[in-house]
Design an enzyme around this catalytic site. Structure first.
Site, PDB file in Angstrom:
ATOM      1  N   GLY A  72     -18.130 -21.350  18.579  1.00  0.00           N
ATOM      2  CA  GLY A  72     -18.939 -22.560  18.686  1.00  0.00           C
ATOM      3  C   GLY A  72     -19.508 -22.872  17.329  1.00  0.00           C
ATOM      4  N   CYS A  77     -16.098 -14.882  17.606  1.00  0.00           N
ATOM      5  CA  CYS A  77     -16.797 -15.707  16.611  1.00  0.00           C
ATOM      6  C   CYS A  77     -18.250 -15.951  17.048  1.00  0.00           C
ATOM      7  CB  CYS A  77     -16.017 -16.995  16.355  1.00  0.00           C
ATOM      8  SG  CYS A  77     -16.573 -17.828  14.864  1.00  0.00           S
ATOM      9  N   TYR A  78     -18.618 -17.187  17.347  1.00  0.00           N
ATOM     10  CA  TYR A  78     -19.983 -17.445  17.839  1.00  0.00           C
ATOM     11  C   TYR A  78     -20.300 -16.522  19.014  1.00  0.00           C
ATOM     12  CZ  TYR A  78     -23.967 -20.109  19.730  1.00  0.00           C
ATOM     13  OH  TYR A  78     -25.204 -20.487  20.182  1.00  0.00           O
ATOM     14  N   HIS A 133     -10.751 -14.875  15.043  1.00  0.00           N
ATOM     15  CA  HIS A 133     -10.169 -15.535  16.217  1.00  0.00           C
ATOM     16  C   HIS A 133      -8.813 -14.918  16.580  1.00  0.00           C
ATOM     17  CE1 HIS A 133     -13.003 -18.917  16.504  1.00  0.00           C
ATOM     18  NE2 HIS A 133     -13.122 -18.757  15.200  1.00  0.00           N
ATOM     19  N   GLU A 148      -7.102 -15.552  19.076  1.00  0.00           N
ATOM     20  CA  GLU A 148      -6.281 -16.495  19.844  1.00  0.00           C
ATOM     21  C   GLU A 148      -5.385 -17.372  18.982  1.00  0.00           C
ATOM     22  OE1 GLU A 148      -9.453 -16.607  19.302  1.00  0.00           O
ATOM     23  OE2 GLU A 148     -10.265 -18.646  19.171  1.00  0.00           O
ATOM     24  N   ASP A 191       3.534 -35.616  35.048  1.00  0.00           N
ATOM     25  CA  ASP A 191       2.353 -35.156  35.777  1.00  0.00           C
ATOM     26  C   ASP A 191       2.268 -35.729  37.190  1.00  0.00           C
ATOM     27  OD1 ASP A 191       1.908 -34.020  33.337  1.00  0.00           O
ATOM     28  OD2 ASP A 191       0.293 -35.387  32.756  1.00  0.00           O
ATOM     29  N   LYS A 243       0.430 -28.456  29.928  1.00  0.00           N
ATOM     30  CA  LYS A 243       1.641 -29.257  30.112  1.00  0.00           C
ATOM     31  C   LYS A 243       2.877 -28.413  30.422  1.00  0.00           C
ATOM     32  CE  LYS A 243       3.328 -33.460  29.982  1.00  0.00           C
ATOM     33  NZ  LYS A 243       2.643 -34.661  30.494  1.00  0.00           N
TER      34      LYS A 243
END
Ligand code: XMP
Length: 519
Positions: free
Chosen positions: A56, A83-84, A171, A173, A229, A371
């Protein structure tokens, strides 16, 4: 829902929160991003196997910054802070967070200090990691040990193994972190004890069951556009509640060649889905409305508004329904603000849905899918590949691929030219002439007419513009290098096969300064 192994990604405003959920799902573990405002009781009700605090932009020590009750660490549920999130964990548990003397941004060398850390099992000793911070953990809380450091960051990772609390300043990710996926896998599988058995087919099955429970004997209305979708949503709902579902497909006459018929083939009476399918052939009506209109924004608006009107008329015929279904997917949910219900996703991305359609509740069966997960669910449900993997296509359709006034004649030209172009690109790819297909490729019709000669006649016809771009996010894009022989073949075929065209051009413009569409 409640007995599915779930990881909650608690969102503190970081830009990579979607990605964290995404990576967890890649470990075959279901993950959901939730706002940090969710209560402890809500968390207990979900009973997650683990919780991840996201990054964040704030400083944890400011009063106004997003925070959480430190009770969360007493639930016995493993928590990982990123992180945050790592700083928040340190701050809440009595450590010290301060402005770092040196901020770190980008790829940074780390040193793993605790080889036996569960988080770093199988990870090399000095992975390059992705950093982005101005604050840092200056002192770890009691009971924690430092498990990694960098040159400028003394606490690149910390943990309290006994309490199952882990934190990384970097991070894991993002792709730039070496073996970041291994670290996340270690957390969700080894620390949280997830089985890693979540799969798309279990998603399809469990969603069908949930939809049946929710809908009961109710009636459902869905605006089907023929896009990925709404088609997947229609297929899921059809499997769940059959004829209680009515799909309204508005064919605005601005679809790609044969697309309207394809949608009918799949979802109409002869298709394999059990539902009520209503196709409204509104092409003439749209062309009439678009007569003489040249300004792009105005065209978009007319197309959107007309959709609302047509849909409204149809829904009045159907009468009151209990549920309005929408093909909202996870990125739509995140974009429209976490925790709030997604704003109505209209078929045209303009205008929204009519106010007069009467329904009690909205159902959004794809709300939690990315997606490519939607695509996998589509295949699983038996939708054809050409539909499931179709290119992005703008809601206003060919209406914005025709520069200037839209007429039936121009629509036909652009449909035919586009079909040839797509066919030739696909052939070139299959023949190995191109390593990859462009991310988006289509023909548009310029508003230019010019003189040509065909046989013994002078012509005064339109110029078709071919577009092809490579892009990962559709925010920026580069023109694709298509082999010249392919372009020439396309040009030849278009000139010979499409009446009304005597010139073919290739658009070299990148985005920016251009856009992907040519309107
Ligand atoms: P632009 O032209 O803005 O396009 O560079 C970026 C991407 O968005 C698609 N696009 C739309 N999609 N409704 C949609 O659903 C629209 O009005 C719309 N306009 C552009 C475009 O095809 C490209 O993929």
């Amino acid at each position: 829902m409640m007995n599915r192994e779930t990881i909650i990604v608690l969102d503190f405003g970081g830009q990579y929160n979607q990605l964290i959920a995404r990576r967890v799902r890649e470990c075959n573990v279901y993950a959901e991003v939730r706002p940090y405002t969710m209560t402890l009781d809500e968390i207990k009700e979900i009973n997650p196997k683990g919780i991840i605090f996201t990054g964040g932009p704030n400083s944890v020590y400011l009063e106004t910054s997003p925070s959480y009750s430190k009770e969360i660490f007493n639930l016995g549920i493993p928590v990982m802070g990123i992180c945050y999130g790592s700083q928040l964990m340190a701050h809440l548990l009595g450590g010290k967070v301060a402005t770092a003397p040196v901020s770190e941004y980008g790829s940074t060398a780390t040193e793993i200090l605790e080889e036996n850390s569960k988080l770093f099992k199988g990870v090399k000793k000095d992975p390059t990691v992705w950093m982005s911070h101005t604050d840092y953990i200056a002192e770890v809380p009691e009971g924690f040990k430092i498990t990694a450091k960098t040159k400028d960051c003394p606490v690149a990772a910390m943990e309290n193994e006994e309490r199952k609390l882990y934190a990384t300043q970097f991070h894991p990710e993002v792709m730039h972190t070496e073996q970041g996926q291994d670290m996340l896998r270690n957390f969700v599988i080894d620390v949280c004890g997830c089985s890693g058995s979540w799969k798309m087919d279990s998603f399809v099955e469990s969603t069908i069951k949930e939809l049946r429970e929710k809908i009961g004997n109710g009636r459902v209305l869905l605006a089907l556009s023929g896009g990925v979708d709404s088609s997947v949503a229609a297929a899921l709902l059809a499997k769940a509640v059959g004829k209680q579902l009515t799909c309204v497909f508005v064919d605005h006459g601005l679809l790609r060649k044969d697309e309207g018929d394809q949608v009918e083939e799949i979802f109409g009476e002869k298709g394999k889905f059990d539902l009520n399918f209503i196709r409204v052939n509104a092409a003439e009506r749209y062309y009439k409305k678009l007569e003489g209109v040249t300004e792009p924004e105005k065209k978009r608006k007319i197309i959107g508004e007309e959709f609302i009107r047509v849909f409204e008329e149809e829904s009045i015929k159907i009468g009151e329904v209990d549920f309005l279904a929408q093909g909202t997917i996870y990125p739509d949910v995140i974009e429209s603000g976490l925790g709030k219900s997604a704003t109505i996703k209209s078929h045209h991305n303009v205008g929204g849905l009519p106010e007069d359609v009467r329904f009690k509740e909205i159902v959004e069966p794809l709300r939690m899918l990315f997606k490519d997960e939607v695509r996998r669910a589509g295949l699983e449900l038996g939708l054809p590949e050409y539909l499931v993997f179709r290119q992005p296509f703008p809601g206003p359709g060919l209406g914005i691929r025709i520069v200037g006034e839209v007429t039936a004649e121009k629509v036909k030209i652009v449909q035919d030219a586009d079909a040839i172009y797509r066919e030739e690109i696909d052939k070139a790819y299959d023949a190995g002439l191109m390593k990859a297909k462009p991310n988006q490729y289509f023909a548009a019709l310029s508003n230019m007419r010019s003189v040509g000669v065909m046989g013994d006649f002078r012509t005064y016809d339109y110029a078709v513009v071919l577009r092809a771009v490579n892009t990962s996010d559709f925010m920026t894009a580069d023109c694709t290098e298509i082999p010249f022989e392919v372009l020439q073949k396309v040009m030849n075929r278009i000139i010979n096969e499409v009446k009304g065209v005597n010139r073919v051009m290739y658009d070299l413009t990148s985005k920016p300064p251009g856009t992907i569409e040519l309107e």
